[in-house]
Design a protein around this motif. Structure first.
Motif, mmCIF file in Angstrom:
data_model
loop_
_atom_site.group_PDB
_atom_site.id
_atom_site.type_symbol
_atom_site.label_atom_id
_atom_site.label_comp_id
_atom_site.label_asym_id
_atom_site.label_seq_id
_atom_site.Cartn_x
_atom_site.Cartn_y
_atom_site.Cartn_z
ATOM 1 N N HIS A 61 103.268 1.915 -3.992
ATOM 2 C CA HIS A 61 102.866 3.290 -4.335
ATOM 3 C C HIS A 61 104.030 3.969 -5.042
ATOM 4 C CE1 HIS A 61 100.674 7.199 -2.864
ATOM 5 N NE2 HIS A 61 101.311 7.401 -4.011
ATOM 6 N N HIS A 63 104.967 6.269 -8.780
ATOM 7 C CA HIS A 63 104.509 6.935 -10.001
ATOM 8 C C HIS A 63 105.651 6.836 -11.006
ATOM 9 C CE1 HIS A 63 101.134 8.765 -7.765
ATOM 10 N NE2 HIS A 63 102.010 8.809 -6.773
ATOM 11 N N LYS A 159 92.856 4.393 -6.782
ATOM 12 C CA LYS A 159 93.057 5.557 -5.915
ATOM 13 C C LYS A 159 92.059 6.643 -6.298
ATOM 14 C CE LYS A 159 96.601 8.872 -4.390
ATOM 15 N NZ LYS A 159 97.943 9.411 -4.601
ATOM 16 N N HIS A 247 99.871 7.632 1.899
ATOM 17 C CA HIS A 247 100.845 8.650 2.345
ATOM 18 C C HIS A 247 100.379 9.475 3.557
ATOM 19 C CE1 HIS A 247 98.452 11.104 -0.352
ATOM 20 N NE2 HIS A 247 99.082 10.778 -1.453
ATOM 21 N N ASP A 321 105.981 6.289 -2.493
ATOM 22 C CA ASP A 321 105.344 7.401 -3.227
ATOM 23 C C ASP A 321 106.381 8.070 -4.133
ATOM 24 O OD1 ASP A 321 103.551 9.185 -4.238
ATOM 25 O OD2 ASP A 321 103.222 10.280 -2.366
#
Ligand code: URP
Ligand code: ZN
Ligand code: ZN
Length: 474
Positions: A61, A63, A159, A247, A321
């Motif tokens: 996970h 970004h 997702k 998360h 995350d």
């Protein structure tokens, strides 16, 4: 007969499944070719004495180079990391596989969204990578044609969001995505927070003048996450589809997940270091925006429940995350230092600190066994996201993705030690014990003693297999 290895890592203690064993690793063609004591040969030989050889981490996970959706309140904020810097930072933290996101904008095909992110990643990554899709516009064509075709091509997870105005799906749309996922073997990941509750609370807080970053936590209390988690689980149960809740921040959602799992539902959940090591206290003051993410860090008393969830299996994996924004006008402060929390980009950096923090506070502090640490950070994400047997484990035939840990090295975390392109770390000042000193990707050194040895583009795109979650029999 001497076997012909490209390289041999010898003399270390190697994690081969249940625990550490003294053995050598023979590497050929980027894969682990042999595990055993006294392996001879190898064009290069590396002495690992006194250190632990663990699988390279899988951070499922992250970004990278993913700006906030144009429809979001924080539009225009720029992510600090591109694929070069984000993957470099991953490698220095012991992670050799990342799975970033390719978000679909409304009206866009999933294939076009993936093409944008392939172009950003291609030739730039230091570690191997796959992509999760983000489905924000589940049209008939997306559900019936694109998803099944893309799953066949190795994009086996997507997702969906129950919050953020630009991304949120209705319950009906969630059911449609789950139904399509069941049909084609895709894993649906859900961001579980209730949008209407958040907007209602945010409006009320703003009317009261409570707009500082600390009120971000008041706008999305645990109840808001608990309700959405319960609803997502119920929708998945209705469809009979597996679900991965991303998360997960604390006790209330963990209780819902624990109950679902006790009933035999194919529900798994991820947590992140921010819910173990940060708290609402970190949102106070002028720099509170540095720790703003969603769900928010919770009260200090919450962390033990997250540790317990990791210990008892309610939580199956730990991801970062990583959502890297600088604390300046390009990122967190895009709308000025006094902007309401509504306009501050959500997300914090953490791809490099994920494993050292969990190793130190989990393994070295006695909260997790080494086997649990490896499962949570390497093997479980590989299994859940269709990367076994090549990733997430040290075994003959697996990719030689390896991290050599000095288990006793003491480090005070400081942003200057990290390799991301963010100008801060939320974990500055924390003392940790243990850090990876050398990392190999498919047998090639990526970093060694703080120096980058790899090249951008060394990382390859991974077509992933289907998730490894058994569905309950109908
Ligand atoms: O605040 C967060 N978590 N930002 C990243 C985006 C997401 O929803 O994971
Ligand atoms: Zn999310
Ligand atoms: Zn995220």
């Amino acid at each position: 007969m001497t076997q012909d290895f490209d390289s041999v890592i010898h003399g270390g203690e190697v994690f081969t499944g249940q625990g550490l064993v003294r053995c050598d690793i023979g590497i050929r063609g980027g894969r682990i070719a042999a595990l055993g004591e006294g392996l001879a040969g190898g064009r290069t030989r590396f002495d690992a004495a006194g250190r632990w050889v663990l699988p390279g981490g899988v951070d499922a996970h992250v970004h990278v180079d993913q700006p906030p959706n144009p429809g979001s309140a924080a539009r225009g904020a720029q992510m600090a990391d591109d694929f070069e810097s984000g993957s470099r930072s991953a490698a220095f933290g012991g992670t050799t596989t990342i799975i970033p996101f390719a978000p679909q904008f409304k009206g866009q095909t999933l294939r076009d969204a993936l093409a944008v992110y392939h172009a950003r990643a291609d030739g730039h990554s230091h570690v191997d990578y796959g992509f999760h899709m983000i489905v924000s516009d589940p049209t008939e064509a997306v559900l019936a044609d694109e998803l099944p075709a893309l799953v066949e091509e190795g994009y086996t997870s997507a997702k969906i969001y129950l919050t953020y105005e630009a991304l949120r799906l209705s319950d009906r749309q969630v059911l449609d995505v789950l139904d399509a996922s069941r049909g084609c073997g895709m894993l649906t990941m859900v961001h579980a927070e209730n949008l209407d509750c958040i907007l209602w609370l945010t409006d009320r807080l703003e009317r009261e003048g409570k707009t500082a970053p600390r009120h971000h936590a008041d706008s999305r209390p645990m109840l808001v996450e608990r309700e959405a988690t319960f609803r997502a689980v119920a929708l998945a149960e209705l469809v009979g589809a597996p679900l991965l809740i991303v998360h997960v921040s604390g006790r209330e959602a963990i209780d819902v997940i624990g109950q679902a799992r006790a009933r035999g539902l194919p529900v798994v959940a991820e947590t992140c270091p921010q819910y173990l090591f940060l708290s609402t206290d970190d949102l106070h003051g002028d720099e509170g925006a540095k720790c703003m993410c969603s769900p928010p860090p919770r009260a200090k008393e919450n962390a033990p429940f997250v540790w317990r969830g990791l210990q008892n299996g309610a939580l199956s994996l730990v991801s970062s995350d990583h959502a890297p924004y600088r604390f300046d006008e390009t990122g967190k402060l895009k709308y000025g230092p006094r902007a309401s929390f509504r306009f501050i980009a959500n997300g914090i950096p953490g791809v490099e600190t994920r494993m050292p923090l969990l190793f130190s506070e989990g393994v070295m502090a006695g909260r997790l066994t080494l086997a649990e640490f490896v499962e949570l950070c390497c093997t479980a994400p590989a299994r859940l996201y269709g990367l076994l047997p090549h990733k997430g484990q040290i075994a003959v035939g697996a990719d030689a993705d390896l991290a050599l840990w000095d288990p006793h090295r003491k480090t005070v975390i400081d942003n200057a030690l990290l390799h991301h392109n963010v100008d801060y770390t939320p974990y500055a000042g924390m003392d940790v014990t243990g850090w990876p000193t050398h990392v190999w990707l498919r047998g090639e050194l990526v970093c060694a003693d703080g120096e980058l040895r790899g090249q951008p583009g060394q990382g390859r795109f991974l077509r992933r297999g289907r998730h490894g979650i058994p569905l309950r029999s109908a």
